[in-house]
Design a protein around this motif. Sequence first.
Motif, PDB file in Angstrom:
ATOM      1  N   VAL A 184       0.843  -1.192   0.000  1.00  0.00           N
ATOM      2  CA  VAL A 184       0.000   0.000   0.000  1.00  0.00           C
ATOM      3  C   VAL A 184       0.877   1.240   0.000  1.00  0.00           C
ATOM      4  CG1 VAL A 184      -1.826   1.248   1.205  1.00  0.00           C
ATOM      5  CG2 VAL A 184      -1.759  -1.247   1.302  1.00  0.00           C
ATOM      6  N   HIS A 185       0.670   2.099  -0.991  1.00  0.00           N
ATOM      7  CA  HIS A 185       1.386   3.380  -1.068  1.00  0.00           C
ATOM      8  C   HIS A 185       2.895   3.184  -0.956  1.00  0.00           C
ATOM      9  CE1 HIS A 185      -2.503   5.205  -0.887  1.00  0.00           C
ATOM     10  NE2 HIS A 185      -2.736   4.799   0.347  1.00  0.00           N
ATOM     11  N   GLY A 186       3.393   2.153  -1.621  1.00  0.00           N
ATOM     12  CA  GLY A 186       4.827   1.922  -1.639  1.00  0.00           C
ATOM     13  C   GLY A 186       5.375   1.218  -0.419  1.00  0.00           C
ATOM     14  N   GLY A 187       4.523   0.904   0.539  1.00  0.00           N
ATOM     15  CA  GLY A 187       4.958   0.219   1.747  1.00  0.00           C
ATOM     16  C   GLY A 187       4.305  -1.149   1.873  1.00  0.00           C
ATOM     17  N   ILE A 188       4.684  -1.875   2.907  1.00  0.00           N
ATOM     18  CA  ILE A 188       4.161  -3.217   3.148  1.00  0.00           C
ATOM     19  C   ILE A 188       3.484  -3.258   4.503  1.00  0.00           C
ATOM     20  CG2 ILE A 188       4.737  -5.649   3.453  1.00  0.00           C
ATOM     21  CD1 ILE A 188       7.139  -5.221   1.640  1.00  0.00           C
ATOM     22  N   SER A 189       2.277  -3.805   4.529  1.00  0.00           N
ATOM     23  CA  SER A 189       1.581  -4.042   5.794  1.00  0.00           C
ATOM     24  C   SER A 189       1.100  -5.486   5.805  1.00  0.00           C
ATOM     25  CB  SER A 189       0.394  -3.080   5.956  1.00  0.00           C
ATOM     26  OG  SER A 189      -0.584  -3.334   4.968  1.00  0.00           O
ATOM     27  N   ILE A 190       0.849  -6.003   6.976  1.00  0.00           N
ATOM     28  CA  ILE A 190       0.354  -7.369   7.135  1.00  0.00           C
ATOM     29  C   ILE A 190      -1.110  -7.293   7.522  1.00  0.00           C
ATOM     30  CG2 ILE A 190       0.666  -9.589   8.259  1.00  0.00           C
ATOM     31  CD1 ILE A 190       3.046  -8.634   6.603  1.00  0.00           C
ATOM     32  N   GLY A 191      -1.944  -8.034   6.830  1.00  0.00           N
ATOM     33  CA  GLY A 191      -3.371  -7.992   7.124  1.00  0.00           C
ATOM     34  C   GLY A 191      -4.031  -9.343   6.964  1.00  0.00           C
ATOM     35  N   PHE A 192      -5.280  -9.397   7.398  1.00  0.00           N
ATOM     36  CA  PHE A 192      -6.084 -10.605   7.251  1.00  0.00           C
ATOM     37  C   PHE A 192      -6.748 -10.642   5.879  1.00  0.00           C
ATOM     38  CE2 PHE A 192      -6.256 -10.032  11.946  1.00  0.00           C
ATOM     39  CZ  PHE A 192      -5.736 -11.265  12.319  1.00  0.00           C
ATOM     40  N   TRP A 193      -6.826 -11.816   5.324  1.00  0.00           N
ATOM     41  CA  TRP A 193      -7.578 -12.071   4.097  1.00  0.00           C
ATOM     42  C   TRP A 193      -8.593 -13.170   4.375  1.00  0.00           C
ATOM     43  CZ3 TRP A 193      -6.786 -10.584  -1.273  1.00  0.00           C
ATOM     44  CH2 TRP A 193      -5.881  -9.518  -1.409  1.00  0.00           C
ATOM     45  N   VAL A 194      -9.789 -13.029   3.810  1.00  0.00           N
ATOM     46  CA  VAL A 194     -10.800 -14.072   3.904  1.00  0.00           C
ATOM     47  C   VAL A 194     -10.860 -14.787   2.557  1.00  0.00           C
ATOM     48  CG1 VAL A 194     -12.637 -12.388   3.336  1.00  0.00           C
ATOM     49  CG2 VAL A 194     -13.233 -14.616   4.341  1.00  0.00           C
TER      50      VAL A 194
END
Length: 249
Positions: A79-89
């Motif tokens: 996102v916006h050139g960065g990396i985040s960790i999130g949940f996916w269903v």
Amino acid sequence: MPRGHPVVLANGSEWPNKRSAENHFRSMRDRWPRNVVIDAADDHDDLCALLERYDETITTGPSKIGCGVDHFVTRENFVHGGISIGFWVIRTDRSETDFSFIDAVAGLPRNTDAQFVEACRESVFPELTAAKEAFFRTHGDVTGQVPCAVTGHLISFAAARVDHAPKTLRDLAWEFRLREGWGSAIPDGIISRPLDAQLETTFVDMNAMVRFTAFHRTHATLRMVSKSVLRSRLLATRAALVRLPVVMS
């Protein structure tokens, strides 16, 4: 000590405030390796209930739950050139999407979209009650019990509830909005405005209410389930056979 209102999910999980709930799901996210099925029963059930909260309060348009939940994973999001960790269903038809646990915990805003779904729910409540009564009269055994559509176990009238499946009431409300040309916004004068001490939103345009109840009667399919069934099982079986017709109240 953090202050705030409790966060209570539909499966009964509860935290004293939003920060505590966020920490719970952040810890859950961080302890699961990327792209590994989150198969711990408690974690899966909490995520199902959290996704329900997201759908009820955040999403405009089709629900994140969709046709039903198969499992959850964590993934890297760019996102916006960065990396985040999130949940996916990952849904039962193998389609998939991500969602923000922060937004879901916050449960904000309770916007016009959520209020419209509430008005729709209020408008069909008498017909759902009549459908439940008719189903027990027709299918009840000698003890007055019927089988739960999810577990197969016999349940009494008091222990049962009507569940929309495969499409939820929220899905039907969205389809009705699109048919009415209200996809971008609910016009003024359709549902009641929020007022102090108002416990629910209702239709104030009676013609719109009649059109929705007719739409619901034509398009809804229902099933009888136990009130004690885990949210995760309900969401995983939304495409299961349904047996309950919508009847006139």
